[in-house]
Motif scaffolding. Structure first.
Motif, PDB file in Angstrom:
ATOM      1  N   THR A 160      41.554  38.472  37.577  1.00  0.00           N
ATOM      2  CA  THR A 160      41.470  39.922  37.499  1.00  0.00           C
ATOM      3  C   THR A 160      40.302  40.495  38.291  1.00  0.00           C
ATOM      4  O   THR A 160      40.283  41.678  38.609  1.00  0.00           O
ATOM      5  N   GLU A 161      39.328  39.645  38.652  1.00  0.00           N
ATOM      6  CA  GLU A 161      38.204  40.126  39.463  1.00  0.00           C
ATOM      7  C   GLU A 161      38.230  39.536  40.883  1.00  0.00           C
ATOM      8  O   GLU A 161      37.229  39.558  41.591  1.00  0.00           O
ATOM      9  N   GLY A 162      39.395  39.032  41.279  1.00  0.00           N
ATOM     10  CA  GLY A 162      39.553  38.641  42.668  1.00  0.00           C
ATOM     11  C   GLY A 162      39.143  37.242  43.032  1.00  0.00           C
ATOM     12  O   GLY A 162      38.914  36.942  44.209  1.00  0.00           O
ATOM     13  N   GLN A 163      39.084  36.334  42.046  1.00  0.00           N
ATOM     14  CA  GLN A 163      38.827  34.929  42.334  1.00  0.00           C
ATOM     15  C   GLN A 163      40.165  34.222  42.567  1.00  0.00           C
ATOM     16  O   GLN A 163      41.095  34.358  41.766  1.00  0.00           O
ATOM     17  N   LEU A 164      40.260  33.463  43.631  1.00  0.00           N
ATOM     18  CA  LEU A 164      41.475  32.721  43.943  1.00  0.00           C
ATOM     19  C   LEU A 164      41.318  31.284  43.464  1.00  0.00           C
ATOM     20  O   LEU A 164      40.404  30.578  43.867  1.00  0.00           O
TER      21      LEU A 164
END
Length: 386
Positions: free
Chosen positions: A317-321
């Motif tokens: 949800t905070e853009g970590q892949l």
């Protein structure tokens, strides 16, 4: 002299995600990876499935996922400013689609807690593959809010839905969710989803030995012939907070044996590449699969590794892949999104990250001593979805 302390002290756990540095070639214009749908990792696995977490919050406290002793009223969830906006999620997803992603699954936490989620679904539904095809857009939910939201989700462009349901017995279900939520309300949500046309619906049951294995046959009886696919999932060693133990895993082979003792089943082939569930169809009197009776799925996430053709990536949800459900670290794409990176830069970063992927945790686990992996710190399932 003061009296000795007698209260119990619970050690704090640092659950903040760790990150890998982005590949050096990420922003190198001379080492561009063109998004042509042919991306493959070091084991030759294509990128076809993107799972997007839209919140790290949940209204249940299932002990195998978000135990209430850890995720209590003092737990620090991500601030709203840290979450990717719907526009940022859509922009990133467009680059994943260019690399070959065909299926999008929205997860959480509990994704229906994300305000105005239907707006994101509308944006994702407008995307097309390079060949002009629609994306397969689905969502996994605990069903608590589904009755009131099923119709609006369908109208926004959601195609299918998966509902987590670990028991039909109300007492067992309340004990599993740890917030005293009634099973009748989840069943009402499933009915609403079916009426709205969000199908075929899948029902996921996590089986934990000593907790809900007595619900296997009642669940099988209830959903047989319903048009829904019931899937039994082995209790997994995801994250660092659920106190996972190997002796609490009920192997899928035992689940299959139990169901077949009453309801005959026949094996079915995989419906698509990279499918995690082993399919079994209910048999008729002649021992042939009867489509009207439906099928079940067995997800043997512990006893039978399926790393070999895994084609899934996970976006937090905070853009970590993350490249694996059992990952220890992710790659921070938000810094690119909120920096000066172009769409080509984003696509290039995704390409280099996936090309270096060699994750095969489940295969590695099978070579370890029992419970060894329970001592390893990994990202929580509630943070990146199942």
């Amino acid at each position: 002299m003061s009296a000795p302390h007698t209260h119990r002290v619970i050690p704090l756990q640092d659950l903040r995600p760790l990150t890998w540095p982005l590949p050096e070639a990420t922003l190198n214009g001379k080492l561009r990876i063109n998004a042509n749908g042919q991306l493959a990792d070091l084991r030759g696995r294509a990128l076809r499935d993107l799972r997007i977490s839209v919140t790290d919050r949940c209204n249940f406290r299932c002990n195998y996922c978000m135990p209430k002793e850890i995720f209590d009223s003092h737990y620090a969830y991500l601030p709203h400013s840290a979450l990717l906006s719907f526009e940022e999620i859509t922009r990133l997803t467009r680059q994943f689609v260019a690399h070959g992603v065909q299926k999008i699954r929205l997860t959480g936490g509990e994704p229906l807690l994300r305000k105005n989620l239907e707006r994101l679904i509308e944006q994702l539904a407008s995307l097309r593959t390079p060949e002009g095809a629609l994306l397969d857009i689905t969502l996994t939910t605990n069903g608590a809010l589904l009755a009131r939201k099923a119709q609006v989700l369908k109208l926004a462009g959601l195609q299918r839905i998966t509902v987590s349901l670990d028991a039909l017995d109300d007492a067992v279900f309340r004990q599993m969710n740890e917030v005293d939520f009634p099973v009748a309300d989840v069943l009402a949500g499933i009915d609403a989803a079916q009426a709205a046309g969000l199908g075929p619906i899948k029902i996921n049951m996590v089986v934990k030995r000593g907790s809900n294995e007595q619900q296997i046959l009642p669940m099988a009886r209830y959903f047989r012939g319903s048009g829904m696919v019931l899937r039994f999932i082995e209790y997994m060693d995801v994250g660092a907070t659920n106190g996972w133990r190997m002796d609490e895993v009920l192997p899928s082979v035992e689940v299959l044996r139990l169901i077949q003792s009453e309801l005959p089943l026949v094996p079915l082939g995989a419906s698509q590449p990279g499918e995690t569930a082993e399919r079994w169809g209910y048999a008729d009197a002649l021992g042939r699969h009867d489509p009207a009776l439906g099928e079940i799925g067995l997800i043997s996430s512990v006893t039978k590794a399926f790393c070999g053709d895994c084609n899934r990536a996970r976006l937090s949800t905070e853009g970590q892949l993350y490249l694996c459900l059992f990952a220890e670290k992710g790659y921070d794409l938000r810094q690119l999104l909120r920096g000066e990176a172009s769409d080509a830069d984003l696509a290039n970063a995704i390409g280099h990250i996936w090309q270096e992927r060699q994750d095969n945790y489940s295969e590695q686990r099978q070579m370890q001593a029992p419970d060894t992996s329970a001592r390893t710190k990994r990202i929580e399932m509630s943070y990146i979805g199942g």
